[in-house]
Write a protein that holds these residues in place. Structure first.
Motif, PDB file in Angstrom:
ATOM      1  N   LEU A 168       0.835  -1.207   0.000  1.00 65.27           N
ATOM      2  CA  LEU A 168       0.000   0.000   0.000  1.00 65.27           C
ATOM      3  C   LEU A 168       0.868   1.254   0.000  1.00 65.27           C
ATOM      4  CD1 LEU A 168      -2.901  -0.976   2.449  1.00 65.27           C
ATOM      5  CD2 LEU A 168      -2.807  -1.165  -0.051  1.00 65.27           C
ATOM      6  N   GLU A 169       1.976   1.225   0.731  1.00 70.47           N
ATOM      7  CA  GLU A 169       2.884   2.373   0.717  1.00 70.47           C
ATOM      8  C   GLU A 169       3.442   2.596  -0.686  1.00 70.47           C
ATOM      9  OE1 GLU A 169       3.845   0.736   4.991  1.00 70.47           O
ATOM     10  OE2 GLU A 169       2.994  -0.021   3.126  1.00 70.47           O
ATOM     11  N   ILE A 170       3.859   1.511  -1.330  1.00 71.88           N
ATOM     12  CA  ILE A 170       4.424   1.606  -2.678  1.00 71.88           C
ATOM     13  C   ILE A 170       3.408   2.202  -3.647  1.00 71.88           C
ATOM     14  CG2 ILE A 170       5.109   0.169  -4.658  1.00 71.88           C
ATOM     15  CD1 ILE A 170       6.586  -1.634  -2.589  1.00 71.88           C
ATOM     16  N   ALA A 171       2.154   1.765  -3.531  1.00 75.28           N
ATOM     17  CA  ALA A 171       1.109   2.269  -4.421  1.00 75.28           C
ATOM     18  C   ALA A 171       0.923   3.778  -4.262  1.00 75.28           C
ATOM     19  CB  ALA A 171      -0.207   1.541  -4.160  1.00 75.28           C
ATOM     20  N   LEU A 172       0.942   4.265  -3.029  1.00 75.16           N
ATOM     21  CA  LEU A 172       0.773   5.705  -2.805  1.00 75.16           C
ATOM     22  C   LEU A 172       1.985   6.495  -3.276  1.00 75.16           C
ATOM     23  CD1 LEU A 172      -1.003   5.808   0.686  1.00 75.16           C
ATOM     24  CD2 LEU A 172      -1.999   6.259  -1.568  1.00 75.16           C
ATOM     25  N   VAL A 177       2.317  10.578  -3.773  1.00 76.07           N
ATOM     26  CA  VAL A 177       2.339  11.008  -2.369  1.00 76.07           C
ATOM     27  C   VAL A 177       3.792  11.161  -1.928  1.00 76.07           C
ATOM     28  CG1 VAL A 177       1.757  10.360   0.006  1.00 76.07           C
ATOM     29  CG2 VAL A 177       0.139   9.894  -1.848  1.00 76.07           C
ATOM     30  N   LYS A 178       4.093  12.265  -1.274  1.00 74.79           N
ATOM     31  CA  LYS A 178       5.460  12.499  -0.800  1.00 74.79           C
ATOM     32  C   LYS A 178       5.757  11.557   0.372  1.00 74.79           C
ATOM     33  CE  LYS A 178       5.547  17.403  -2.075  1.00 74.79           C
ATOM     34  NZ  LYS A 178       6.212  17.137  -3.329  1.00 74.79           N
ATOM     35  N   ALA A 179       7.006  11.162   0.467  1.00 80.31           N
ATOM     36  CA  ALA A 179       7.399  10.189   1.497  1.00 80.31           C
ATOM     37  C   ALA A 179       7.027  10.650   2.900  1.00 80.31           C
ATOM     38  CB  ALA A 179       8.899   9.926   1.409  1.00 80.31           C
ATOM     39  N   GLN A 180       7.219  11.957   3.175  1.00 76.05           N
ATOM     40  CA  GLN A 180       6.937  12.449   4.521  1.00 76.05           C
ATOM     41  C   GLN A 180       5.443  12.447   4.844  1.00 76.05           C
ATOM     42  OE1 GLN A 180       8.401  14.218   2.086  1.00 76.05           O
ATOM     43  NE2 GLN A 180       7.791  16.384   2.076  1.00 76.05           N
ATOM     44  N   ASP A 181       4.586  12.409   3.795  1.00 79.18           N
ATOM     45  CA  ASP A 181       3.137  12.421   4.004  1.00 79.18           C
ATOM     46  C   ASP A 181       2.512  11.028   3.916  1.00 79.18           C
ATOM     47  OD1 ASP A 181       3.230  15.206   4.199  1.00 79.18           O
ATOM     48  OD2 ASP A 181       2.965  15.461   2.033  1.00 79.18           O
ATOM     49  N   PRO A 249      16.029   5.572  -4.158  1.00 83.88           N
ATOM     50  CA  PRO A 249      15.015   6.576  -3.827  1.00 83.88           C
ATOM     51  C   PRO A 249      13.632   5.939  -3.682  1.00 83.88           C
ATOM     52  CG  PRO A 249      16.467   7.404  -5.529  1.00 83.88           C
ATOM     53  CD  PRO A 249      16.810   5.952  -5.353  1.00 83.88           C
ATOM     54  N   GLN A 250      12.877   6.378  -2.679  1.00 81.18           N
ATOM     55  CA  GLN A 250      11.541   5.886  -2.346  1.00 81.18           C
ATOM     56  C   GLN A 250      11.542   4.462  -1.757  1.00 81.18           C
ATOM     57  OE1 GLN A 250       9.220   6.462  -6.031  1.00 81.18           O
ATOM     58  NE2 GLN A 250       8.443   8.364  -5.163  1.00 81.18           N
ATOM     59  N   SER A 251      12.707   3.994  -1.332  1.00 77.47           N
ATOM     60  CA  SER A 251      12.738   2.694  -0.653  1.00 77.47           C
ATOM     61  C   SER A 251      12.136   2.846   0.743  1.00 77.47           C
ATOM     62  CB  SER A 251      14.172   2.172  -0.555  1.00 77.47           C
ATOM     63  OG  SER A 251      15.005   3.080   0.144  1.00 77.47           O
ATOM     64  N   LEU A 252      11.675   1.722   1.292  1.00 78.66           N
ATOM     65  CA  LEU A 252      11.077   1.690   2.626  1.00 78.66           C
ATOM     66  C   LEU A 252      12.002   0.891   3.536  1.00 78.66           C
ATOM     67  CD1 LEU A 252       7.524   0.736   1.372  1.00 78.66           C
ATOM     68  CD2 LEU A 252       8.134   2.964   2.320  1.00 78.66           C
ATOM     69  N   TYR A 253      12.447   1.501   4.623  1.00 78.43           N
ATOM     70  CA  TYR A 253      13.392   0.782   5.487  1.00 78.43           C
ATOM     71  C   TYR A 253      12.797   0.527   6.867  1.00 78.43           C
ATOM     72  CZ  TYR A 253      14.662   5.272   7.689  1.00 78.43           C
ATOM     73  OH  TYR A 253      14.632   6.472   8.351  1.00 78.43           O
ATOM     74  N   ASP A 254      13.291  -0.524   7.494  1.00 80.78           N
ATOM     75  CA  ASP A 254      12.725  -0.956   8.767  1.00 80.78           C
ATOM     76  C   ASP A 254      13.761  -1.789   9.508  1.00 80.78           C
ATOM     77  OD1 ASP A 254      10.618  -1.000  10.566  1.00 80.78           O
ATOM     78  OD2 ASP A 254       9.615  -2.715   9.657  1.00 80.78           O
ATOM     79  N   PRO A 255      13.853  -1.650  10.820  1.00 79.16           N
ATOM     80  CA  PRO A 255      14.749  -2.538  11.572  1.00 79.16           C
ATOM     81  C   PRO A 255      14.075  -3.861  11.910  1.00 79.16           C
ATOM     82  CG  PRO A 255      13.930  -0.781  13.004  1.00 79.16           C
ATOM     83  CD  PRO A 255      13.325  -0.568  11.655  1.00 79.16           C
ATOM     84  N   GLU A 256      14.882  -4.908  11.990  1.00 79.79           N
ATOM     85  CA  GLU A 256      14.443  -6.185  12.554  1.00 79.79           C
ATOM     86  C   GLU A 256      14.977  -6.249  13.988  1.00 79.79           C
ATOM     87  OE1 GLU A 256      12.889  -9.067  10.514  1.00 79.79           O
ATOM     88  OE2 GLU A 256      12.318  -7.134   9.708  1.00 79.79           O
ATOM     89  N   ASN A 317      21.764   6.366   0.572  1.00 81.14           N
ATOM     90  CA  ASN A 317      20.605   5.497   0.382  1.00 81.14           C
ATOM     91  C   ASN A 317      19.432   5.889   1.277  1.00 81.14           C
ATOM     92  OD1 ASN A 317      22.208   4.127  -1.417  1.00 81.14           O
ATOM     93  ND2 ASN A 317      22.775   2.522   0.027  1.00 81.14           N
ATOM     94  N   LEU A 318      19.735   6.521   2.403  1.00 82.14           N
ATOM     95  CA  LEU A 318      18.678   6.975   3.309  1.00 82.14           C
ATOM     96  C   LEU A 318      18.069   8.303   2.887  1.00 82.14           C
ATOM     97  CD1 LEU A 318      19.981   6.248   6.949  1.00 82.14           C
ATOM     98  CD2 LEU A 318      17.977   5.266   5.834  1.00 82.14           C
ATOM     99  N   ALA A 319      18.785   9.022   2.012  1.00 75.85           N
ATOM    100  CA  ALA A 319      18.400  10.403   1.701  1.00 75.85           C
ATOM    101  C   ALA A 319      16.954  10.542   1.248  1.00 75.85           C
ATOM    102  CB  ALA A 319      19.348  10.974   0.649  1.00 75.85           C
ATOM    103  N   GLU A 320      16.483   9.644   0.375  1.00 79.10           N
ATOM    104  CA  GLU A 320      15.109   9.747  -0.134  1.00 79.10           C
ATOM    105  C   GLU A 320      14.276   8.528   0.257  1.00 79.10           C
ATOM    106  OE1 GLU A 320      14.725  11.341  -4.228  1.00 79.10           O
ATOM    107  OE2 GLU A 320      16.924  11.353  -4.224  1.00 79.10           O
TER     108      GLU A 320
END
Length: 346
Positions: A168-172, A177-181, A249-256, A317-320
């Protein structure tokens, strides 16, 4: 009985007692398997075994909390340490599935990335969901999720993880949709409807994956033109000579996270293992074997520049990129996964 025989028996019993006492305590550690588990084995499991502190019994699962719930409810905990995603850590902590950890045994919080040390878990690495493609099979390189949706200029199937989270995030993001929103929009009924409407546009082109190894396999085989993928799986494929590329750019990151299952009799040893696996040298070996970002701040400096460039935690890699909002998925995950499953089945 002769004195010498009594001595022999006593000595044998003493040796047996000593060997039993010296036998390392076993610790069952459950993770997600695949290339990640192979890297964990080299970086954490084998060195911990060699230290003599304990003996790791490594297993794997798919991240579902149901088995952990059943263990805790039955009062019979056969798993000690489990790898969990951030929403599951929050949910499991709230539901009493995980032990509260002794923070003083785990290290100085200042040495870790923000949010790494929590009440019920310790972050072990940071991964990213990225756009991946085979550079040998496309005339021009895609640059965004909008290109992922552009089947006119980039014909072919699209690989997406079969689930609401990340999809769903990828679709938006593809819809502008801007990453911050991102979560501000997704937190509204209109935003959810917008995400599903965007997915409708390419639904006939989607090939759903459920195992992390599938995107790389499909890309190399030409089954899909592009795919959402775990960055570490793509990097492993690159090491094997596959000509795959990542769009950061526009990647989604998360810790395990590592968490300790409630009721384990081995809590102290579990915390000792987590502290061991959180040290810079151990994390260095892990990131050298699979390029997921270390959480101990002193690790990056130990890694070659070529490895650092592949990590989600590299500055460029974190920039966007956008952090996955764990609390959002704790609050809305169940309803959105049900809605997604119903939509996917239509």
């Amino acid at each position: 009985m002769s004195r010498s025989l009594r001595c022999n028996i006593a000595c044998a019993l003493a040796l047996l007692s000593t060997s039993v006492l010296a036998a390392p305590q076993s610790l069952t550690v459950i993770s997600f398997g695949g290339a990640t588990k192979q890297a964990q084995d080299k970086a954490y499991f084998q060195p911990f075994n060699a230290s003599g502190a304990g003996s790791i019994v490594a297993g794997e699962y798919n991240g579902e909390l149901s088995k952990i719930k059943a263990m805790v409810a039955a009062g019979h905990t056969s798993w000690d340490v489990v790898e969990v995603e951030s929403p599951e850590l929050l949910r499991g902590c709230e539901e009493g599935l995980f032990e509260k950890l002794d923070q003083t045994a785990l290290g100085d919080p200042a040495d870790f990335v923000p949010g790494a040390l929590t009440e019920c878990g310790v972050a072990t690495y940071v991964w990213s969901m990225v756009l991946a493609y085979d550079q040998s099979k496309l005339a021009k390189a895609p640059k965004s999720w909008a290109d992922f949706w552009n089947v006119a200029d980039y014909p072919g199937k699209r690989g997406l993880r079969k689930g609401a989270k990340y999809t769903l995030e990828i679709a938006l993001l593809a819809d502008g949709v801007k990453a911050q929103d991102l979560y501000k929009v997704l937190n509204t009924p209109q935003g959810v409807a917008r995400a599903f409407a965007k997915l409708d546009q390419i639904k006939p082109n989607i090939q759903w994956w459920e195992a992390g190894a599938q995107p790389a396999q499909w890309l190399v085989a030409g089954d899909v033109a592009m795919s959402a993928a775990y960055n570490g799986r793509i990097a492993s494929a690159q090491k094997e000579g596959m000509k795959l590329s990542i769009v950061w750019p526009q990647s989604l990151y998360d810790p395990e996270f590592w968490a300790v299952v409630k009721g384990t009799p081995n809590k102290a040893l579990a915390e000792q293992f987590i502290a061991f696996a959180s040290q810079p040298q151990a994390q260095k070996v892990f990131s050298e074997n699979i390029p997921y970002g270390p959480v101990h701040r002193k690790t990056l400096a130990l890694l070659p520049a070529a490895v650092q460039e592949q990590l989600p935690t590299a500055e460029a890699n974190l920039a966007e990129a956008r952090a996955v909002d764990a609390e959002f998925w704790v609050d809305h995950g169940e309803e959105l996964e049900q809605r997604f499953n119903a939509w996917a089945a239509r």
